[in-house]
Design a protein around this motif. Sequence first.
Motif, short mmCIF file in Angstrom:
data_model
loop_
_atom_site.label_atom_id
_atom_site.label_comp_id
_atom_site.label_asym_id
_atom_site.label_seq_id
_atom_site.Cartn_x
_atom_site.Cartn_y
_atom_site.Cartn_z
N GLU A 257 0.81 -1.18 -0.15
CA GLU A 257 0.26 -0.01 -0.02
C GLU A 257 0.96 1.18 0.18
OE1 GLU A 257 -3.22 -0.22 -0.46
OE2 GLU A 257 -3.32 -2.34 -0.29
N VAL A 258 0.50 2.44 -0.70
CA VAL A 258 1.08 3.56 -0.59
C VAL A 258 0.81 4.23 0.73
CG1 VAL A 258 1.56 5.56 -1.78
CG2 VAL A 258 0.74 3.70 -2.97
N ASP A 259 1.54 3.76 1.71
CA ASP A 259 1.37 4.51 3.14
C ASP A 259 2.66 5.03 3.60
OD1 ASP A 259 2.59 2.03 3.48
OD2 ASP A 259 0.85 1.19 4.28
N ALA A 260 2.55 5.29 5.04
CA ALA A 260 3.78 5.92 5.73
C ALA A 260 4.87 4.57 5.51
CB ALA A 260 3.33 5.99 7.13
N GLU A 261 4.71 3.56 5.76
CA GLU A 261 5.58 2.43 5.70
C GLU A 261 6.30 2.43 4.44
OE1 GLU A 261 7.12 0.70 8.28
OE2 GLU A 261 5.66 2.17 9.35
N PHE A 262 5.51 2.55 3.26
CA PHE A 262 5.93 2.61 1.92
C PHE A 262 6.92 3.73 1.78
CE2 PHE A 262 5.70 3.77 -2.57
CZ PHE A 262 6.14 2.72 -3.24
N ALA A 263 6.63 4.88 2.33
CA ALA A 263 7.45 6.15 2.16
C ALA A 263 8.73 5.85 2.89
CB ALA A 263 6.43 7.34 2.58
N LYS A 264 8.53 5.25 4.08
CA LYS A 264 9.77 5.16 4.68
C LYS A 264 10.73 4.09 4.07
CE LYS A 264 7.58 5.88 9.50
NZ LYS A 264 7.33 5.17 10.67
N SER A 265 10.18 3.24 3.28
CA SER A 265 11.08 2.34 2.66
C SER A 265 11.66 2.99 1.50
CB SER A 265 10.11 1.15 1.93
OG SER A 265 9.56 1.48 0.85
N LEU A 266 11.23 4.21 1.19
CA LEU A 266 11.92 4.94 -0.07
C LEU A 266 12.81 6.03 0.53
CD1 LEU A 266 9.07 5.48 -2.44
CD2 LEU A 266 10.83 3.87 -2.71
N VAL A 268 12.03 8.19 3.20
CA VAL A 268 11.23 9.29 3.87
C VAL A 268 10.99 9.07 5.35
CG1 VAL A 268 9.40 10.89 3.85
CG2 VAL A 268 10.25 10.19 1.65
N ALA A 269 12.00 9.61 6.08
CA ALA A 269 12.08 9.21 7.40
C ALA A 269 10.81 9.37 8.23
CB ALA A 269 13.10 10.02 8.11
N ASP A 270 10.01 10.36 7.96
CA ASP A 270 8.65 10.54 9.02
C ASP A 270 7.72 9.76 8.03
OD1 ASP A 270 8.58 12.21 6.88
OD2 ASP A 270 8.27 14.11 8.07
N GLY A 271 7.78 9.22 6.87
CA GLY A 271 6.56 8.51 6.27
C GLY A 271 5.74 9.59 5.46
N ASP A 272 6.00 10.73 5.35
CA ASP A 272 5.17 11.95 4.77
C ASP A 272 4.98 11.65 3.28
OD1 ASP A 272 4.26 14.25 3.62
OD2 ASP A 272 4.69 15.32 5.56
N LEU A 273 3.74 11.31 2.99
CA LEU A 273 3.41 11.11 1.56
C LEU A 273 3.71 11.99 0.81
CD1 LEU A 273 0.27 8.54 1.91
CD2 LEU A 273 2.77 7.81 1.58
N VAL A 274 3.21 13.28 1.07
CA VAL A 274 3.59 14.62 0.35
C VAL A 274 5.18 14.68 0.00
CG1 VAL A 274 3.35 17.13 0.14
CG2 VAL A 274 1.31 15.61 1.32
N LYS A 275 5.89 14.47 1.04
CA LYS A 275 7.11 14.67 1.13
C LYS A 275 7.58 13.54 -0.20
CE LYS A 275 11.62 15.24 3.49
NZ LYS A 275 12.31 14.66 2.45
N MET A 276 7.33 12.36 0.04
CA MET A 276 7.51 11.25 -0.82
C MET A 276 7.40 11.59 -2.22
SD MET A 276 6.07 7.45 -1.13
CE MET A 276 4.83 8.20 -2.31
N ARG A 277 6.20 12.28 -2.61
CA ARG A 277 5.87 12.62 -3.88
C ARG A 277 7.00 13.79 -4.40
NH1 ARG A 277 1.10 10.66 -6.13
NH2 ARG A 277 1.28 12.33 -7.76
#
Length: 446
Positions: A257-266, A268-277
Amino acid sequence: MATAVETLGKLERRITISFPLTDVRTEVEKRLKVQARTAKAPGFRPGKVPLKMVAAQYGYQIESEVLNDKVGRAFNDAANENNLRVAGFPNIVPKEEAAEGQLAFDATFEVYPEVAIGDLAAVEIETVQADVSEAEIDKTIDILRKQRVHFHTKGEAGEHGDGGEPIAANGDRVTVDFVGAIDGVEFPGGKAEGYAFVLGEGRMLPEFEAATLGLKVGESKTFPLSFPEDYHGKDVAGKTASFTITLQKLEWAHLPEVDAEFAKSLGVADGDLVKMREDIKVNLQREVAGRVKARNKEAVMDALIKVAELDVPKTLIAQDSERLAEMTRQDMAQRGMNVKDVPFPAELFADKAERRVRLGLILSQLVGDNKLQATPEQVKAQIEDFAQSYEDPREVLKYYYSDRRRLGEIEALVLEENVVTYVLGLSKVTSKAVAFDELMGSNAQA
């Protein structure tokens, strides 16, 4: 002493070099005496070996060195005296007829050509541009999800569900046993057990995938399969085989799922999806900018080749062909390929080498005429731009500035960019928007 320069062709020249034989003998004797000071031989103390024995052991080598030194020095002197810009290395051979007491050699070589660059203001160049939209960001996220896919047994309930009805469908990973035969006879490579692949990815021939679709674990199917005429297996190319496949294992793909855990795997330390994008967008923009720059540079280079007139020295083409062949060999070896006994004929690289040499001569002329050399400030800015994508930019700066060769690579890159900017500033430029997928090519595919 050297004779007048003979013109043998557009770029080919010849000089005859000669000097007294006594000069060679005198220098050989001098070097033999120096060698004798440290020469060793059984029964003699170091430095006490008779000169005749030293001459017998080292004479041929020293004479060759003296000849090479004298011929090389004489050729360089002759080239300088005649203001010749020698391209590559001369071919030097002994001359059969020489005056008594003289040694003579013919040096055949090429000179650098005159480079005539046409009116750049009349040149038409089409450049490209591309944007990164939200759709490209979404597509990239889908690719990243597929790279992190997990497979689960289809039909068994689990944390993420059961994957639906347990029959083989596109996107599922299947593990099969299969055996193929042509005219009732099995053939090499036509049999396997526990072979896994994902349906729909095109790894198998269409008939094979079609026969697998709809199977349940334990079921088998026999079907005909026609190998293409250009199939890599020459023994079966163009023939029709009968295959029997049995489905041994069936797994469905679970995309994260595109969630905080996914963002962290990329990262993004805090799992922020906006920052990930935003991070993905920045990386895509950097990649797009690099590819746009490369495409536009290629367009400029193509234009320069068309507008410039020059003869390209064959010597330089041959040298660059050898260099490209060796680079290819080293690259394949670094990839783990066994290239020890693989021939790499330089002739295969002649066309690419000719273009490289031609462009090098054109760029050299443009840079010299218009003072387009790379400045230290430009070099530093380029390295700092490279460093942005690394965790410790200071290490990147240190990497380049600690090695003159690496720094030279950056200088060459900046020099090319200076030429591109200069040419685009003079020529008739039109810009065309290209689709993201077209620009990125196969790298944009999932």
